[in-house]
Design a protein around this motif. Structure first.
Motif, short mmCIF file in Angstrom:
data_model
loop_
_atom_site.label_atom_id
_atom_site.label_comp_id
_atom_site.label_asym_id
_atom_site.label_seq_id
_atom_site.Cartn_x
_atom_site.Cartn_y
_atom_site.Cartn_z
N VAL A 35 -19.33 -11.41 -19.07
CA VAL A 35 -18.25 -12.38 -19.27
C VAL A 35 -17.91 -13.02 -17.93
CG1 VAL A 35 -15.84 -12.71 -19.93
CG2 VAL A 35 -17.27 -11.11 -21.23
N TYR A 36 -17.91 -14.34 -17.92
CA TYR A 36 -17.48 -15.12 -16.76
C TYR A 36 -16.07 -15.63 -17.04
CZ TYR A 36 -22.44 -15.23 -15.44
OH TYR A 36 -23.73 -14.89 -15.09
N ALA A 37 -15.23 -15.66 -16.00
CA ALA A 37 -13.83 -16.05 -16.24
C ALA A 37 -13.29 -16.89 -15.09
CB ALA A 37 -12.95 -14.81 -16.42
N ASP A 38 -12.59 -17.97 -15.44
CA ASP A 38 -11.91 -18.82 -14.48
C ASP A 38 -10.42 -18.70 -14.68
OD1 ASP A 38 -13.91 -20.20 -12.92
OD2 ASP A 38 -14.47 -21.29 -14.74
N GLN A 39 -9.69 -18.72 -13.57
CA GLN A 39 -8.23 -18.71 -13.65
C GLN A 39 -7.72 -19.77 -12.69
OE1 GLN A 39 -6.42 -14.87 -13.00
NE2 GLN A 39 -4.78 -15.38 -14.41
N GLY A 40 -7.00 -20.76 -13.23
CA GLY A 40 -6.55 -21.88 -12.40
C GLY A 40 -5.10 -22.20 -12.64
N LYS A 41 -4.65 -23.25 -11.97
CA LYS A 41 -3.25 -23.66 -12.07
C LYS A 41 -3.09 -24.70 -13.18
CE LYS A 41 -2.32 -22.92 -7.16
NZ LYS A 41 -1.87 -23.53 -5.91
N PRO A 42 -2.03 -24.57 -13.98
CA PRO A 42 -1.81 -25.54 -15.05
C PRO A 42 -1.56 -26.93 -14.49
CG PRO A 42 0.13 -24.17 -14.74
CD PRO A 42 -0.94 -23.58 -13.89
N GLY A 43 -2.19 -27.94 -15.10
CA GLY A 43 -1.99 -29.31 -14.68
C GLY A 43 -2.84 -29.73 -13.49
N ALA A 44 -3.55 -28.77 -12.87
CA ALA A 44 -4.37 -29.11 -11.72
C ALA A 44 -5.70 -29.69 -12.17
CB ALA A 44 -4.60 -27.86 -10.85
N THR A 45 -6.41 -30.31 -11.21
CA THR A 45 -7.74 -30.81 -11.50
C THR A 45 -8.61 -29.67 -12.00
OG1 THR A 45 -7.52 -32.48 -9.77
CG2 THR A 45 -9.74 -31.98 -10.54
N VAL A 46 -9.35 -29.90 -13.07
CA VAL A 46 -10.14 -28.84 -13.68
C VAL A 46 -11.31 -28.49 -12.78
CG1 VAL A 46 -11.49 -28.15 -15.67
CG2 VAL A 46 -9.46 -29.57 -15.97
N VAL A 47 -11.27 -27.30 -12.21
CA VAL A 47 -12.38 -26.77 -11.41
C VAL A 47 -12.76 -25.44 -12.05
CG1 VAL A 47 -13.11 -25.97 -9.15
CG2 VAL A 47 -11.52 -27.88 -9.32
N ARG A 48 -14.00 -25.34 -12.50
CA ARG A 48 -14.42 -24.15 -13.23
C ARG A 48 -15.72 -23.60 -12.64
NH1 ARG A 48 -14.15 -26.90 -19.10
NH2 ARG A 48 -15.38 -28.40 -17.94
N PRO A 49 -15.63 -22.98 -11.48
CA PRO A 49 -16.85 -22.46 -10.84
C PRO A 49 -17.56 -21.38 -11.66
CG PRO A 49 -14.87 -21.66 -9.72
CD PRO A 49 -14.43 -22.73 -10.66
N GLU A 50 -16.79 -20.56 -12.37
CA GLU A 50 -17.41 -19.50 -13.16
C GLU A 50 -18.15 -20.06 -14.37
OE1 GLU A 50 -17.65 -16.04 -12.56
OE2 GLU A 50 -17.17 -16.92 -10.62
N LEU A 51 -17.63 -21.13 -14.96
CA LEU A 51 -18.35 -21.77 -16.06
C LEU A 51 -19.65 -22.36 -15.54
CD1 LEU A 51 -18.64 -22.77 -18.95
CD2 LEU A 51 -17.26 -24.77 -18.33
N ASP A 52 -19.60 -23.00 -14.37
CA ASP A 52 -20.82 -23.55 -13.79
C ASP A 52 -21.84 -22.45 -13.53
OD1 ASP A 52 -19.65 -26.05 -13.84
OD2 ASP A 52 -18.96 -25.94 -11.75
N ALA A 53 -21.37 -21.30 -13.02
CA ALA A 53 -22.27 -20.18 -12.76
C ALA A 53 -22.86 -19.64 -14.06
CB ALA A 53 -21.52 -19.08 -12.02
N CYS A 54 -22.03 -19.57 -15.08
CA CYS A 54 -22.48 -19.09 -16.39
C CYS A 54 -23.58 -20.00 -16.95
CB CYS A 54 -21.30 -19.02 -17.35
SG CYS A 54 -21.71 -18.50 -19.03
N LEU A 55 -23.36 -21.31 -16.86
CA LEU A 55 -24.34 -22.26 -17.39
C LEU A 55 -25.65 -22.21 -16.60
CD1 LEU A 55 -22.00 -25.31 -18.10
CD2 LEU A 55 -22.93 -23.68 -19.75
N ARG A 56 -25.55 -21.99 -15.28
CA ARG A 56 -26.77 -21.88 -14.47
C ARG A 56 -27.57 -20.64 -14.83
NH1 ARG A 56 -23.30 -23.53 -10.21
NH2 ARG A 56 -23.09 -21.34 -9.53
N ALA A 57 -26.85 -19.58 -15.20
CA ALA A 57 -27.53 -18.31 -15.50
C ALA A 57 -28.21 -18.32 -16.87
CB ALA A 57 -26.53 -17.16 -15.44
N MET A 58 -27.80 -19.19 -17.76
CA MET A 58 -28.28 -19.16 -19.13
C MET A 58 -29.68 -19.77 -19.25
SD MET A 58 -24.86 -19.90 -21.38
CE MET A 58 -25.40 -18.85 -22.72
N GLN A 59 -30.44 -19.19 -20.17
CA GLN A 59 -31.80 -19.62 -20.45
C GLN A 59 -31.91 -20.00 -21.93
OE1 GLN A 59 -34.02 -19.78 -17.93
NE2 GLN A 59 -32.42 -19.00 -16.56
N PRO A 60 -32.94 -20.76 -22.31
CA PRO A 60 -33.16 -21.04 -23.73
C PRO A 60 -33.17 -19.75 -24.54
CG PRO A 60 -34.63 -22.37 -22.40
CD PRO A 60 -33.96 -21.41 -21.45
#
Length: 222
Positions: A35-60
């Motif tokens: 499980v990858y998880a991002d925690q950010g500030k409400p209303g801030a610019t959406v930055v999701r490094p863990e989602l990016d890492a999750c997508l990089r790790a995924m394969q077909p």
């Protein structure tokens, strides 16, 4: 390297949201390998490094799992674009709350609905943009503050309800001068409006004419 065929979970919460651990537990219970998880500030610019890492790790053959759709994005358009990317990479998608699973026929149908809504959203944005540009071009760069139906209502309130100009301006959230210009452009003087004298409020008296000289003032009473 993520093993082939496994599911990866993604969780997201703001700093004041305490359900991040709850999301983790749900994703693990759903069979996620990690499980990858991002925690950010409400209303801030959406930055999701863990989602990016999750997508990089995924394969077909892998599956991305979330507890609900809004964990992935705030707009239908953004969500549809991400799901399109997953589809092109042959990565499946599941959302536990909505019951979406693109490995099933029902899930693929739901995906199609989301894509259709996103396309409609894009068309609406495009139409509003073009309408705004057209209005700006036709009106010297700025669209009118009052639409024709607003002017008709302002005229009715002035002539039949005997509202003051200040009160009408407050109703339409514009300046008093905007109301005056709109009524003049609507041809009120040509319709004999200049001869009608609705009740004058104390504020209008000080602005338009003195109490000692009620006959003076602008062409449009007020």
């Amino acid at each position: 390297m993520v093993p082939e065929g496994v599911s990866l979970g993604y969780a997201r919460a703001c700093t004041r949201d305490h359900d991040l651990e709850s999301q983790r537990q749900q994703l693990i219970a759903a069979g996620c390998y990690d499980v990858y998880a991002d925690q950010g500030k409400p209303g801030a610019t959406v930055v999701r490094p863990e989602l990016d890492a999750c997508l990089r790790a995924m394969q077909p053959g892998n599956t991305l799992v979330v507890t609900q759709l809004d964990r992935l994005g705030r707009t239908v358009r953004g969500l549809a674009e991400l799901l399109d990317t997953l589809k092109e990479r042959k990565i499946a998608f599941r959302s536990l709350a909505e019951g979406i699973d693109t490995t099933t026929m029902q899930g693929r149908m739901m995906f199609g609905i989301i894509a259709s809504v996103a396309e409609m959203e894009r068309e609406l944005i495009r139409e509003r943009t073009m309408a705004g540009l057209g209005a700006a071009t036709g009106k010297g760069g700025r669209p009118p503050r009052l639409q024709p139906h607003d002017v008709r209502e302002a005229r009715r309130l002035r002539e039949h309800e005997e509202w003051s100009l200040d009160r009408i301006a407050e109703k339409f959230e514009v300046s008093r001068s905007t109301i005056i210009r709109a009524l003049r452009q609507d041809g009120l003087a040509g319709d004999g409006y200049a001869g009608k004298k609705p009740a004058i409020s104390p504020r209008e008296t000080t602005r338009g004419q003195s109490a000692q000289n009620p006959g003076s003032g602008p062409n449009i009473p007020g």
